[in-house]
Motif scaffolding. Structure first.
Motif, PDB file in Angstrom:
ATOM      1  N   TYR A 181      -4.878  82.293   1.471  1.00 38.08           N
ATOM      2  CA  TYR A 181      -4.620  83.286   2.509  1.00 38.08           C
ATOM      3  C   TYR A 181      -3.123  83.464   2.747  1.00 38.08           C
ATOM      4  CZ  TYR A 181      -4.774  85.820   6.890  1.00 38.08           C
ATOM      5  OH  TYR A 181      -4.597  86.752   7.856  1.00 38.08           O
ATOM      6  N   SER A 182      -2.691  84.679   2.960  1.00 34.98           N
ATOM      7  CA  SER A 182      -1.298  84.991   3.239  1.00 34.98           C
ATOM      8  C   SER A 182      -1.216  85.859   4.481  1.00 34.98           C
ATOM      9  CB  SER A 182      -0.674  85.738   2.050  1.00 34.98           C
ATOM     10  OG  SER A 182       0.583  86.289   2.412  1.00 34.98           O
ATOM     11  N   GLN A 183      -0.179  85.649   5.269  1.00 35.52           N
ATOM     12  CA  GLN A 183       0.022  86.466   6.465  1.00 35.52           C
ATOM     13  C   GLN A 183       0.259  87.919   6.098  1.00 35.52           C
ATOM     14  OE1 GLN A 183      -1.193  84.210   8.984  1.00 35.52           O
ATOM     15  NE2 GLN A 183       0.061  85.746   9.979  1.00 35.52           N
ATOM     16  N   ASN A 184       0.651  88.169   4.834  1.00 36.82           N
ATOM     17  CA  ASN A 184       0.890  89.556   4.432  1.00 36.82           C
ATOM     18  C   ASN A 184      -0.353  90.414   4.566  1.00 36.82           C
ATOM     19  OD1 ASN A 184       3.559  89.024   3.796  1.00 36.82           O
ATOM     20  ND2 ASN A 184       3.100  88.498   1.655  1.00 36.82           N
ATOM     21  N   TYR A 185      -1.517  89.763   4.516  1.00 35.58           N
ATOM     22  CA  TYR A 185      -2.755  90.535   4.640  1.00 35.58           C
ATOM     23  C   TYR A 185      -2.832  91.228   5.993  1.00 35.58           C
ATOM     24  CZ  TYR A 185      -4.736  88.571   0.396  1.00 35.58           C
ATOM     25  OH  TYR A 185      -4.994  88.242  -0.905  1.00 35.58           O
ATOM     26  N   LEU A 212      -8.035  94.368  -2.034  1.00 35.95           N
ATOM     27  CA  LEU A 212      -8.334  93.145  -1.303  1.00 35.95           C
ATOM     28  C   LEU A 212      -8.610  92.030  -2.300  1.00 35.95           C
ATOM     29  CD1 LEU A 212     -10.708  94.533   1.457  1.00 35.95           C
ATOM     30  CD2 LEU A 212      -8.243  94.150   1.586  1.00 35.95           C
ATOM     31  N   PRO A 213      -8.496  90.777  -1.865  1.00 40.18           N
ATOM     32  CA  PRO A 213      -8.786  89.670  -2.776  1.00 40.18           C
ATOM     33  C   PRO A 213     -10.216  89.759  -3.283  1.00 40.18           C
ATOM     34  CG  PRO A 213      -8.679  88.904  -0.500  1.00 40.18           C
ATOM     35  CD  PRO A 213      -8.154  90.300  -0.510  1.00 40.18           C
ATOM     36  N   SER A 214     -10.402  89.475  -4.540  1.00 39.35           N
ATOM     37  CA  SER A 214     -11.733  89.573  -5.128  1.00 39.35           C
ATOM     38  C   SER A 214     -12.103  88.269  -5.802  1.00 39.35           C
ATOM     39  CB  SER A 214     -11.784  90.705  -6.150  1.00 39.35           C
ATOM     40  OG  SER A 214     -10.835  90.468  -7.165  1.00 39.35           O
ATOM     41  N   THR A 254     -12.162  82.839  -1.501  1.00 38.75           N
ATOM     42  CA  THR A 254     -11.865  84.261  -1.458  1.00 38.75           C
ATOM     43  C   THR A 254     -12.328  84.872  -0.141  1.00 38.75           C
ATOM     44  OG1 THR A 254     -12.050  84.470  -3.853  1.00 38.75           O
ATOM     45  CG2 THR A 254     -12.273  86.487  -2.577  1.00 38.75           C
ATOM     46  N   MET A 255     -13.521  84.513   0.277  1.00 38.91           N
ATOM     47  CA  MET A 255     -14.040  85.031   1.547  1.00 38.91           C
ATOM     48  C   MET A 255     -13.205  84.538   2.719  1.00 38.91           C
ATOM     49  SD  MET A 255     -18.203  85.096   1.177  1.00 38.91           S
ATOM     50  CE  MET A 255     -18.400  85.765   2.838  1.00 38.91           C
ATOM     51  N   MET A 256     -12.699  83.322   2.632  1.00 41.38           N
ATOM     52  CA  MET A 256     -11.854  82.798   3.698  1.00 41.38           C
ATOM     53  C   MET A 256     -10.592  83.633   3.864  1.00 41.38           C
ATOM     54  SD  MET A 256     -12.220  78.755   2.726  1.00 41.38           S
ATOM     55  CE  MET A 256     -10.800  78.271   3.701  1.00 41.38           C
ATOM     56  N   ALA A 257     -10.117  84.209   2.748  1.00 44.92           N
ATOM     57  CA  ALA A 257      -8.893  84.996   2.778  1.00 44.92           C
ATOM     58  C   ALA A 257      -9.138  86.488   2.973  1.00 44.92           C
ATOM     59  CB  ALA A 257      -8.121  84.783   1.467  1.00 44.92           C
ATOM     60  N   ASP A 258     -10.369  86.881   3.070  1.00 41.82           N
ATOM     61  CA  ASP A 258     -10.722  88.300   3.151  1.00 41.82           C
ATOM     62  C   ASP A 258     -10.374  88.852   4.540  1.00 41.82           C
ATOM     63  OD1 ASP A 258     -11.958  90.802   3.139  1.00 41.82           O
ATOM     64  OD2 ASP A 258     -13.560  90.095   1.826  1.00 41.82           O
ATOM     65  N   PRO A 259      -9.533  89.890   4.614  1.00 44.63           N
ATOM     66  CA  PRO A 259      -9.186  90.468   5.927  1.00 44.63           C
ATOM     67  C   PRO A 259     -10.400  90.946   6.713  1.00 44.63           C
ATOM     68  CG  PRO A 259      -7.719  91.290   4.220  1.00 44.63           C
ATOM     69  CD  PRO A 259      -8.781  90.521   3.510  1.00 44.63           C
TER      70      PRO A 259
END
Length: 489
Positions: free
Chosen positions: A30-34, A43-45, A68-73
């Motif tokens: 995860y990145s704050q850029n999201y 989006l991350p896939s 991936t789901m954890m990082a999904d906006p």
């Protein structure tokens, strides 16, 4: 909780070897850029290429898709949990927030239907009988009353699960009177439904009674005998401009709300009182058939001095196994609530939701269900106050595999890409391999059940997402993606 550190090096090797411009892992951290990205950006896939699948194990692919789901906006403000579990080794294969209590929506029906099957048996049936009191004279006049004696059949007249229609039941009743030589009824038609005594109870807290655009409150009572005029009165509530509130009259005067409403101000509901409808239709049919009825239709909840009666005809409902199959395949809310009340009556002699909840929770406790985080409020899962953890769901489903009715219970669950509420999911990968109960409320999407892997193993899983952003179809696609690699475990 998944540990992803050990996958970083293998993913990095994969990335360089396949000339990837960006590491696979960079898409799942995860990145704050999201926060600042526009929705039009990619989006991350999940990991999906053939080369990636060749290098990473199935378990690694599942874990990376979880990350991936954890990082999904779309899930940034959501609370969600996931478990995939091996019933043979009794070990968790992959998980996230597995012990977090979440709103299960209609996966609550897993608990309700299993309790009914366990306590009542697959072959249990409800009986609806026609009886008469008094005597029949030489002219075929019954000097006495007709009795319709119900037992709380939730499928009565609905055609659900193979149930007879009201017309078929009435035809059978009329035929019974003909066999008895009755050509006139000098008395009343009495509805004897003592099972429903005191059955207008408070609705479960925080309930959303929305089923296929129909608003339905099953009163389960013979209080007030005019179901043909039963209407759903629509009123706006003062709590939110987005919501409209509803109540059902005259059977209950509690408010019921829904997230959206596109109809007129008044709608005819589904039948709230099956016995009353059956009795009134029966009387009308008798009169039209040339069998006069001098009296009226009336309920008699209790009868301290019952008349001697003779049975004329008896209608048997479909088996409980058939009812549960229909309930789980179609996620039928009214049948699930009726099952809850039935187990309450069978164990406590009181056919109310309150008794049903006590029976279900006691059964789960005795069966070794993990009660931590459990809040069982209703039988259908319509209440947002229901809570259960993913790990308790999978361990519960695992325990059922040792029950004699497991095959029937498994068969009752929708099949991915093929039947019930899963017919439109897993159309590609997973088609015919996912056997699970779905759950849907506004901003709640859940799925729990069994997965048959490509190697022939049976795994158990639970995936619950609460408070997501975006559409329900977007969540369903993510659910499919997270489970697809598990097919190769």
């Amino acid at each position: 909780m998944v540990n992803f550190r050990k996958y970083i090096s293998s993913a990095a090797v994969l990335a360089s070897g396949l000339f990837l411009a960006q590491s696979t892992v960079s898409t799942v951290l995860y990145s704050q850029n999201y926060d600042n990205q526009k929705s039009s950006l990619n989006l991350p896939s999940p990991v999906s290429s053939v080369a990636e699948r060749a290098v990473l194990s199935a378990k690694e692919l599942v874990d990376i898709n979880v990350n991936t789901m954890m990082a999904d906006p779309m899930l940034k403000n959501a609370t969600w949990g996931f478990v995939v579990y091996d019933p043979k080794t009794k070990k968790v294969i992959s998980s996230y927030n597995e012990s977090t209590p979440l709103v299960p929506a209609s996966t609550t029906k897993l608990l309700t239907t299993e309790t009914a099957m366990n306590l009542l048996g697959e072959n249990y049936r409800w009986m609806t009988q026609l009886e008469y009191s008094g005597t029949v004279d030489e002219n075929g006049t019954l000097n006495g009353n007709l009795y319709i004696v119900g037992s709380g059949d939730p499928s009565l007249g609905t055609n659900k699960a193979g149930a007879w229609s009201y017309r078929d039941i009435i035809s059978d009743f009329v035929g019974g009177l003909s066999r008895e030589g009755i050509r006139k009824v000098n008395g009343d038609i009495i509805i004897q439904t003592a099972l429903f005594k005191g059955n207008i109870s408070m609705l479960p807290e925080n309930v959303v009674w929305l089923e296929n655009n129909n608003y339905y409150l099953p009163a389960g009572t013979t209080n007030g005998i005019n179901p043909a005029n039963e209407k759903l009165i629509v009123k706006k509530g003062g709590f939110s401009s987005e919501k409209k509130f509803f109540y059902v009259s005259p059977y209950a005067h509690q408010m019921v709300y829904a997230e959206k409403y596109d109809g007129e101000g008044v709608l005819t509901t589904k039948l709230p009182d099956a016995p009353a409808y059956l009795a009134n239709s029966f009387r009308t049919t008798l009169v039209k058939s040339g069998i006069p009825v001098t009296g009226k239709v009336s309920p008699k909840m209790t009868d301290p001095s019952p008349e001697n009666r003779k049975m004329v005809s008896a209608y048997k409902s479909p088996t409980l196994g058939d009812i549960i199959f229909y309930t789980n395949q179609h996620s039928d809310n009214s049948l699930a609530e009726a099952l809850l009340k039935t187990v309450g009556f069978q164990r406590m002699g009181d056919q109310t939701s309150e008794s049903g909840r006590m029976v279900v929770t006691e059964h789960l406790r005795n069966a070794g269900f993990d009660m931590n985080g459990l809040n069982y409020i209703d039988g259908s899962g319509l209440s947002r106050s229901n809570n259960v953890t993913p790990i308790s769901q999978v361990k519960f489903l695992t325990s059922l595999m040792d029950e004699k009715y497991y095959k029937s219970y498994l068969t009752s669950l929708p099949v991915g890409g093929q039947s019930g509420t899963l017919k439109r999911m897993f159309i590609g990968e997973g088609n015919g391999q996912v056997f699970a109960k779905t759950g849907t409320l506004n901003k709640v999407k859940t799925l729990a059940g069994y997965l048959k892997t490509n190697s022939g193993k049976t795994l158990v899983f639970s995936l619950m997402v609460n408070n997501y952003a975006g559409s329900v179809d977007m969540v369903k696609k993510r659910m499919e993606k997270i489970l697809e690699p598990a097919l190769n475990l």
